[in-house]
Design a protein around this motif. Sequence first.
Motif, mmCIF file in Angstrom:
data_model
loop_
_atom_site.group_PDB
_atom_site.id
_atom_site.type_symbol
_atom_site.label_atom_id
_atom_site.label_comp_id
_atom_site.label_asym_id
_atom_site.label_seq_id
_atom_site.Cartn_x
_atom_site.Cartn_y
_atom_site.Cartn_z
ATOM 1 N N PHE A 1 -9.533 -1.201 -3.565
ATOM 2 C CA PHE A 1 -9.484 -1.717 -4.930
ATOM 3 C C PHE A 1 -10.743 -2.523 -5.263
ATOM 4 O O PHE A 1 -11.239 -3.297 -4.449
ATOM 5 N N TRP B 1 2.390 5.729 -5.696
ATOM 6 C CA TRP B 1 0.970 5.446 -5.942
ATOM 7 C C TRP B 1 0.100 5.625 -4.702
ATOM 8 O O TRP B 1 -1.129 5.704 -4.814
ATOM 9 N N LEU C 1 -4.191 8.106 3.883
ATOM 10 C CA LEU C 1 -2.886 8.381 3.283
ATOM 11 C C LEU C 1 -1.928 9.047 4.263
ATOM 12 O O LEU C 1 -0.711 9.058 4.046
ATOM 13 N N ALA D 1 -12.659 5.423 1.177
ATOM 14 C CA ALA D 1 -11.952 6.244 0.188
ATOM 15 C C ALA D 1 -10.460 6.183 0.464
ATOM 16 O O ALA D 1 -10.025 6.213 1.627
ATOM 17 N N LYS D 2 -9.664 6.113 -0.586
ATOM 18 C CA LYS D 2 -8.209 6.021 -0.458
ATOM 19 C C LYS D 2 -7.631 7.171 0.362
ATOM 20 O O LYS D 2 -6.732 6.973 1.193
ATOM 21 N N THR E 1 -3.130 -1.859 2.680
ATOM 22 C CA THR E 1 -3.470 -0.858 1.664
ATOM 23 C C THR E 1 -4.542 0.110 2.171
ATOM 24 O O THR E 1 -5.482 -0.316 2.855
ATOM 25 N N PRO E 2 -4.406 1.385 1.849
ATOM 26 C CA PRO E 2 -5.484 2.339 2.132
ATOM 27 C C PRO E 2 -6.512 2.384 1.006
ATOM 28 O O PRO E 2 -7.519 3.085 1.125
ATOM 29 N N THR E 3 -6.258 1.646 -0.071
ATOM 30 C CA THR E 3 -7.042 1.779 -1.301
ATOM 31 C C THR E 3 -8.115 0.699 -1.399
ATOM 32 O O THR E 3 -7.789 -0.495 -1.365
ATOM 33 N N GLN F 1 3.464 -5.365 -7.033
ATOM 34 C CA GLN F 1 2.262 -4.989 -6.284
ATOM 35 C C GLN F 1 1.260 -6.129 -6.156
ATOM 36 O O GLN F 1 0.933 -6.557 -5.047
ATOM 37 N N ASP G 1 -0.485 3.372 -2.403
ATOM 38 C CA ASP G 1 -1.312 2.179 -2.257
ATOM 39 C C ASP G 1 -0.872 1.230 -1.154
ATOM 40 O O ASP G 1 -1.450 0.143 -1.014
ATOM 41 N N THR G 2 0.144 1.592 -0.385
ATOM 42 C CA THR G 2 0.508 0.729 0.746
ATOM 43 C C THR G 2 0.975 1.589 1.907
ATOM 44 O O THR G 2 1.538 2.675 1.712
#
Length: 523
Positions: free
Chosen positions: A80, A264, A322, A317-318, A76-78, A60, A266-267
């Motif tokens: 970080f 996760w 999604l 926001a993640k 990424t939707p996150t 990652q 995250d992608t």
Amino acid sequence: MKKIIYIFLAALLLNISACTDNFEGLNENPYQITDESLKQDFNNVGAFYPPMLKNLFGHQIEHNLAHDSWVRHLATPTPFVGGINNTTYYIRWNTYWDRIYGEIMSPSSQVMKVAESEGYPVFVEWAKLIRILGMHRLTAYHGPVIFTKFGQEPALYDSEPTLYNAFFTQLDEIQAVFNANMDYTGLAKFDASYKGNIAQWNKLVNSLRLRLAIRLSKVDPALAKAQGEKAMSEPGGLIETNGDNFMVSLYGDVFPPVTISFGWGDTRMSATMESILIGYDDPRISKFFDPATDASLYPDHPNYPYKGIRNGALLVAKGDRLDYSNISSDFKEVTNRRFFTAAEVQFLKAEAALRGWAGTDTAQEHYEAGVNLSFEDWGAGGAATYLANNTGTPIDYDDPKASGDINDFVSRITATVAWDDTADNEAKLEKIITQKWIDGYTNSIEAWVDHRRTGYPKLPYNYKNDSNADWGVIPADDFLRRLVFVNSQRENNAAAVAEATGFLGGPDEIGTRLWWDTGGPNF
């Protein structure tokens, strides 16, 4: 009576002595692994190789939140670290160095010593090849790295010219041993890629030489031409069919982007993939990605139910994104991953043809062969129709989860797929590298190299650019060029890092170009 007793005692002592002489053998655990048993079938050296091969790829923070994003394959939707991280050009993670040195360079040093002492020259050269496979990727991050002086004190860096000359010299040495041992079968038990077939490894050596030659084609045209022509003239040949592809086994593990994506969250698909694949009516899109789970996300292309995230996007926001396109669910079933393919070789030869190197057909022939091989490799149909498309161009992008023009972009790519032999070499190279970029999905380091080296594809810039004086400033109309030297080296090997920074010809920052990243025209 005494005589009988003496005879009995003598016999008893003799029996005890005999038992003692065989005591070690009688008490040996038949299930214990001994040095001798390890040497059987080359186990004492071979066991080192699968872990080294597996660690050619990062996960990652080494790949997905690094060059997968910088070259716009995945996003990424996150948000970080408050939305300020590698993907927005503020460096939080820089760990591929540790993987390459800890999992490849260090164990390869050990196994090479054992293989040399046991008289296994093919194992020695195999380890040397795996080193180059790892280090030619690591230098694409940092530039100068520790290679020829690895294991010495002090641990000094090689300049990039020194490094690439060392690569070419060692490829000569590897190939000489491989050529002399074509019937050798000792690798088979430990080789999940080519089952110990030395001829196949030889094709990888030649293909790697060509890749490195093209990488240097602007900064050192004479060396690049000599090495490229050598690669294409070797009797052992190149990776020319998908059956020759160099695939690295997952050794029973799950394909890492599957965990990152499905496990996760995250992608996701990048907005650039959406723009290019849909604009070109590319059938490979369904092999790369799953449809988005919300039909309201793609009103501008309802026949293509895919949605991507802009790299360097403003994220709140993640959960907001999604439902954008995941990687293809088919990746849940894969057992290996692409490292070097026949399609890439054809795109390399297409560029070599543009540069006038001997050993090629026309650039068009190699370009179209590369596209056809890519379609075959990914299991997509319709390559002939795709190659004839002389009108489709990448589409503009709209992020439906952001207001106004936040995260949106207008595509900078005006090139079509169909070959135009009347175009100049820059226009031809743009087509070649754009198709090479598409095919490089899931193996994006070389795509990142090509983008910095050539400027193609004409990718969108980051929407959110958090670069600053901490790691170096990236202009709004430019891209991250490298990763800085790792903190452990800065702190514990400061004098060598200072010398390596001198090799760079610029500061140890993310905007400093590497040696082969010259800028300017490609011809």
